[in-house]
Design a protein around this motif. Structure first.
Motif, mmCIF file in Angstrom:
data_model
loop_
_atom_site.group_PDB
_atom_site.id
_atom_site.type_symbol
_atom_site.label_atom_id
_atom_site.label_comp_id
_atom_site.label_asym_id
_atom_site.label_seq_id
_atom_site.Cartn_x
_atom_site.Cartn_y
_atom_site.Cartn_z
ATOM 1 N N LYS A 37 -10.110 6.718 10.969
ATOM 2 C CA LYS A 37 -10.096 7.857 11.900
ATOM 3 C C LYS A 37 -10.877 7.552 13.172
ATOM 4 C CE LYS A 37 -11.212 11.260 9.003
ATOM 5 N NZ LYS A 37 -11.466 12.648 8.544
ATOM 6 N N GLU A 38 -11.671 6.489 13.160
ATOM 7 C CA GLU A 38 -12.345 6.058 14.381
ATOM 8 C C GLU A 38 -11.348 5.408 15.342
ATOM 9 O OE1 GLU A 38 -15.505 3.466 13.276
ATOM 10 O OE2 GLU A 38 -16.611 4.988 12.141
ATOM 11 N N LEU A 39 -10.255 4.878 14.790
ATOM 12 C CA LEU A 39 -9.265 4.167 15.595
ATOM 13 C C LEU A 39 -8.128 5.062 16.066
ATOM 14 C CD1 LEU A 39 -8.955 0.909 13.442
ATOM 15 C CD2 LEU A 39 -10.271 1.212 15.543
ATOM 16 N N VAL A 40 -7.658 5.939 15.175
ATOM 17 C CA VAL A 40 -6.504 6.792 15.495
ATOM 18 C C VAL A 40 -6.713 8.189 14.943
ATOM 19 C CG1 VAL A 40 -4.898 4.833 15.454
ATOM 20 C CG2 VAL A 40 -5.244 6.192 13.380
ATOM 21 N N ALA A 41 -5.842 9.093 15.367
ATOM 22 C CA ALA A 41 -5.787 10.425 14.752
ATOM 23 C C ALA A 41 -4.742 10.369 13.640
ATOM 24 C CB ALA A 41 -5.401 11.468 15.789
ATOM 25 N N PHE A 42 -4.914 11.215 12.624
ATOM 26 C CA PHE A 42 -3.949 11.280 11.536
ATOM 27 C C PHE A 42 -3.340 12.673 11.456
ATOM 28 C CE2 PHE A 42 -6.202 7.507 10.020
ATOM 29 C CZ PHE A 42 -5.155 6.737 9.531
ATOM 30 N N THR A 43 -2.097 12.699 11.016
ATOM 31 C CA THR A 43 -1.463 13.981 10.746
ATOM 32 C C THR A 43 -2.156 14.636 9.557
ATOM 33 O OG1 THR A 43 0.095 12.970 9.199
ATOM 34 C CG2 THR A 43 0.792 13.149 11.508
ATOM 35 N N ASP A 44 -1.795 15.874 9.305
ATOM 36 C CA ASP A 44 -2.232 16.508 8.063
ATOM 37 C C ASP A 44 -1.713 15.669 6.896
ATOM 38 O OD1 ASP A 44 -3.378 18.556 9.511
ATOM 39 O OD2 ASP A 44 -1.641 19.883 9.339
ATOM 40 N N PRO A 45 -2.408 15.700 5.751
ATOM 41 C CA PRO A 45 -1.981 14.880 4.603
ATOM 42 C C PRO A 45 -0.538 15.147 4.200
ATOM 43 C CG PRO A 45 -4.173 15.781 4.227
ATOM 44 C CD PRO A 45 -3.658 16.433 5.472
ATOM 45 N N LEU A 46 0.175 14.071 3.884
ATOM 46 C CA LEU A 46 1.561 14.178 3.443
ATOM 47 C C LEU A 46 1.647 14.274 1.919
ATOM 48 C CD1 LEU A 46 3.083 11.350 5.678
ATOM 49 C CD2 LEU A 46 3.023 13.794 6.159
ATOM 50 N N TYR A 47 0.936 13.379 1.246
ATOM 51 C CA TYR A 47 0.913 13.333 -0.216
ATOM 52 C C TYR A 47 -0.313 12.542 -0.637
ATOM 53 C CZ TYR A 47 3.370 9.024 1.122
ATOM 54 O OH TYR A 47 3.733 7.851 1.732
ATOM 55 N N LYS A 48 -0.541 12.406 -1.913
ATOM 56 C CA LYS A 48 -1.751 11.735 -2.393
ATOM 57 C C LYS A 48 -1.391 10.642 -3.392
ATOM 58 C CE LYS A 48 -2.520 15.185 -6.023
ATOM 59 N NZ LYS A 48 -3.430 16.225 -6.555
ATOM 60 N N GLU A 49 -2.370 9.788 -3.668
ATOM 61 C CA GLU A 49 -2.201 8.753 -4.680
ATOM 62 C C GLU A 49 -3.573 8.227 -5.082
ATOM 63 O OE1 GLU A 49 -0.350 5.159 -3.565
ATOM 64 O OE2 GLU A 49 -1.567 4.859 -1.781
ATOM 65 N N SER A 50 -3.601 7.112 -5.817
ATOM 66 C CA SER A 50 -4.856 6.471 -6.189
ATOM 67 C C SER A 50 -4.562 5.008 -6.472
ATOM 68 C CB SER A 50 -5.475 7.156 -7.417
ATOM 69 O OG SER A 50 -6.773 6.644 -7.639
ATOM 70 N N GLU A 51 -5.561 4.313 -7.003
ATOM 71 C CA GLU A 51 -5.340 2.907 -7.321
ATOM 72 C C GLU A 51 -4.657 2.743 -8.681
ATOM 73 O OE1 GLU A 51 -9.327 3.447 -9.466
ATOM 74 O OE2 GLU A 51 -8.171 4.370 -7.846
ATOM 75 N N ALA A 52 -3.988 1.611 -8.840
ATOM 76 C CA ALA A 52 -3.407 1.243 -10.128
ATOM 77 C C ALA A 52 -3.754 -0.223 -10.385
ATOM 78 C CB ALA A 52 -1.897 1.434 -10.122
ATOM 79 N N ILE A 53 -4.025 -0.548 -11.633
ATOM 80 C CA ILE A 53 -4.291 -1.927 -12.030
ATOM 81 C C ILE A 53 -3.001 -2.500 -12.610
ATOM 82 C CG2 ILE A 53 -5.735 -3.474 -13.405
ATOM 83 C CD1 ILE A 53 -7.259 -1.816 -11.312
ATOM 84 N N ILE A 54 -2.503 -3.579 -11.995
ATOM 85 C CA ILE A 54 -1.269 -4.222 -12.443
ATOM 86 C C ILE A 54 -1.624 -5.490 -13.204
ATOM 87 C CG2 ILE A 54 0.978 -5.115 -11.740
ATOM 88 C CD1 ILE A 54 0.529 -2.209 -10.927
#
Length: 282
Positions: free
Chosen positions: A127-144
């Motif tokens: 966010k220091e570099l660009v502006a972001f839209t409102d959140p579209l969707y969410k996720e998290s990490e996955a271990i493959i």
């Protein structure tokens, strides 16, 4: 007489200096006014004028990629931007590609790019570099891990070499785990396909990546890999579209449409199209 002559010379020199300084000051003021009066055309106006919305991506499924059957841009973020483009009165969405770590910098430096969208997780640093839209969707990490693996629980990663994509939040997470002694070592890859390939041929023991990528690619590509289960996620994240901080009108117009898309469940349908459940809704 000599004294008067000296006085005349001194006065003349002072007048010359004042005139010179006056010209310099006048030039500076004129330059400043000229600079301030040069206003670049609003980004939203530019998009409407050219009839094309140009999106910078890292060409990564299922977020934004080229469909090999149609040779057209597709993906979760592309589908969302297609709906937004229609709202803006634009008929065409164009996709340009850059390495994921370079997306936000290139957005700020290439005037031919309108937005950046490639499953970009919103962070304070970004966010220091660009502006972001409102959140579209969410996720998290996955271990493959490989389908046949000695890693069956998160604790088994302690003696494992783990890979992650360069520039991703999961690279930061992997390096954090290394410092904490939760993994043996970390290997960084330029792309997700390279990461998954390294896991497949057992160059590394496991990989940390987006849960959405894990779910989508493992099914679509029929890879001999799996997502580690059970697993307690540590890094929940939200996805947004990157916009230049100066493009306020574009950002506001996009957010208005994103709000509508959440209310009429358009985003639900887009996620479902790519095999993703409601758990990813924000």
């Amino acid at each position: 007489m000599k004294k008067n002559y000296r006085k005349i010379i001194i006065v003349a020199l002072l007048l010359i200096n004042c005139i010179g300084l006056s010209k310099v000051c006048s030039a500076e003021i004129t330059n400043n006014l000229t600079s301030n009066n040069i206003e670049s055309k609003d980004r939203l106006e530019k998009i409407k004028e050219k009839g094309v919305l140009t999106i910078l991506t890292s060409d990564l499924a299922p977020f934004a990629f080229i469909d090999t059957k149609t040779n057209q841009p597709t993906g979760i973020d592309i589908d969302i931007m297609n709906v937004i483009a229609k709202e803006l009165g634009v008929s065409k969405v164009e996709m340009k590609v850059a390495p994921f770590p370079d997306l936000l910098e290139k957005l700020n430096t290439d005037d031919n790019i309108d937005v950046a969208a490639s499953g970009i997780i919103i962070t304070e640093k970004r966010k220091e570099l660009v502006a972001f839209t409102d959140p579209l969707y969410k996720e998290s990490e996955a271990i493959i891990v490989p389908k046949v693996s000695r890693i069956n629980f998160k604790e088994d990663l302690k003696n494992a070499v783990v890979g992650a994509q360069s520039g991703s939040v999961y690279m930061d997470l992997a390096e954090k785990w290394k410092k904490e002694g939760k993994v043996k070592d970390v290997v960084i890859f330029e792309s997700i396909p390279e990461l998954l390939s390294a896991i497949s041929v057992k160059k590394i023991d496991a990989g940390i990546t987006d849960s959405i990528i894990g779910e989508y690619l493992l099914v679509k590509e029929n890879l001999y890999l799996k997502i580690l289960q059970p697993y307690s996620q540590e890094a929940p994240a939200i996805i947004g579209i990157g916009v230049r901080k100066s493009d306020v009108n574009l950002l506001n117009a996009m957010n208005k449409k994103i709000d509508d898309m959440k209310k009429d469940k358009t985003i639900n349908k887009i996620l479902e199209k790519y095999g993703l459940s409601d758990k990813y809704l924000y």
